[in-house]
Design an enzyme around this catalytic site. Sequence first.
Site, short mmCIF file in Angstrom:
data_model
loop_
_atom_site.label_atom_id
_atom_site.label_comp_id
_atom_site.label_asym_id
_atom_site.label_seq_id
_atom_site.Cartn_x
_atom_site.Cartn_y
_atom_site.Cartn_z
CB CYS A 227 -0.97 -0.02 1.17
SG CYS A 227 -0.21 0.12 2.81
CB THR A 228 0.33 4.76 0.64
OG1 THR A 228 -0.54 4.69 -0.49
CG2 THR A 228 1.17 6.05 0.55
N GLY A 229 1.64 3.60 3.05
CA GLY A 229 2.47 3.81 4.23
C GLY A 229 2.79 2.57 5.03
CG ASN A 230 4.09 -1.76 5.59
OD1 ASN A 230 5.11 -2.10 6.16
ND2 ASN A 230 3.13 -2.63 5.32
CB THR A 231 0.67 2.42 9.13
OG1 THR A 231 -0.04 3.37 8.33
CG2 THR A 231 2.14 2.79 9.20
CB CYS A 232 -3.95 1.51 7.14
SG CYS A 232 -3.65 2.98 8.14
NE ARG A 233 -4.77 1.71 1.65
CZ ARG A 233 -4.67 2.53 0.61
NH1 ARG A 233 -5.56 2.45 -0.39
NH2 ARG A 233 -3.70 3.41 0.55
CG ASP A 344 -5.70 5.36 2.72
OD1 ASP A 344 -5.61 4.78 3.82
OD2 ASP A 344 -4.82 6.11 2.26
#
Length: 378
Positions: A227-233, A344
Amino acid sequence: MPPMVIDLRRTEDARDVVHRAVQALAEGCCVAFPTETDYVIAASGRRDDAANRLASIVVPRAGEPVLSLALKSADEAIDWAPRISPTGRRLARRCWPGPVSMLVPDNHLESLVHRLPEASRACVVGDGRLRLRVPGHPLLADCMRMLPGPVMLAEPESNGSLAVTAADIVSRAGSVVTLIIDDGRTQYAQPPSTIELGDRGFRVVRPGVVGEEALRRLSSLMVLFVCTGNTCRSPMAEALFRVMAAERLGCEPDEIDRHGVVVASAGLAAWGGGPASTNAVEAMREMGGNLGRHESQPLTESLVAQADVILTMTASHRAAILAQFPEAGGRLMMLSPDRRDVIDPVGGSLDTYRSCARQIHGHLTARMDTLGIEPPDA
């Protein structure tokens, strides 16, 4: 006439050595090269006369080809073994160039082996199998890139030991070899690991540099979520995948690596070492996943190279990875089979994260049958 020996360590321009070796191979001569494990004797696969000379110095092993086929890269394996197993493809991508030889079935009409001259084909096929190798020494790799057609390899032995110096080649096969490239004692001075590929796994035929446990790890299926930040999805996808894979494998989520499945996640704009978001941790806890120890990481070239399947949360993630790593195109796809972006949830409520987690779970359910994760009794 004794062979010519060129000391690579004292050569000002290795390109001259490459051109001389390529010319000798093209003319049907046998040339000895250093590899990372041992010295091998190479010959052009297009020359029957060279194949016969190489074969004359090899003590055949029961059920194996007399000579190995040297490939330029792991990508060539499918040209010679079109039905190479997923395990074989993973090992080829992760071990080559390197000290591993693979025995693969020669059972496909489209294999390039059928285009070899008769004597060469007889030497590289044994009991319906080929032995493939991608040696790691740069000089042999440069020669293979310049030589049209395949290269056959012989590994002369004496009392069960391989040649690890140029002097060993002179004493064992000096009458057959025209040119020897001397680069000193080989890096490992021990044999390559030789494995036989089956439909679902492999067995070690001859132990070598790479141990069986390391080979088991290298043969694992690796799934990477991005994903983008590797903290959620992507962390939620990783956690849910771990749970779902464990159900199929009949083990605990933290044990799937022991069953040949590795999962990871990364972010295109991630900082290293960050925790998963609080709501992501809670949403996963409710669904049986565990993100308590998650640490974010950026997407790297190494991760892309090692992954068998790369699943992105959005179309833009896939496009960004493809632009930077076009060679990963065949292993790169969106998580959603119908190419819908995963919402997101960053900055949203717990309910937003729950909704995102359900969406991810649904996409994973649709994807699981395509990933080759089989229960123990399959």
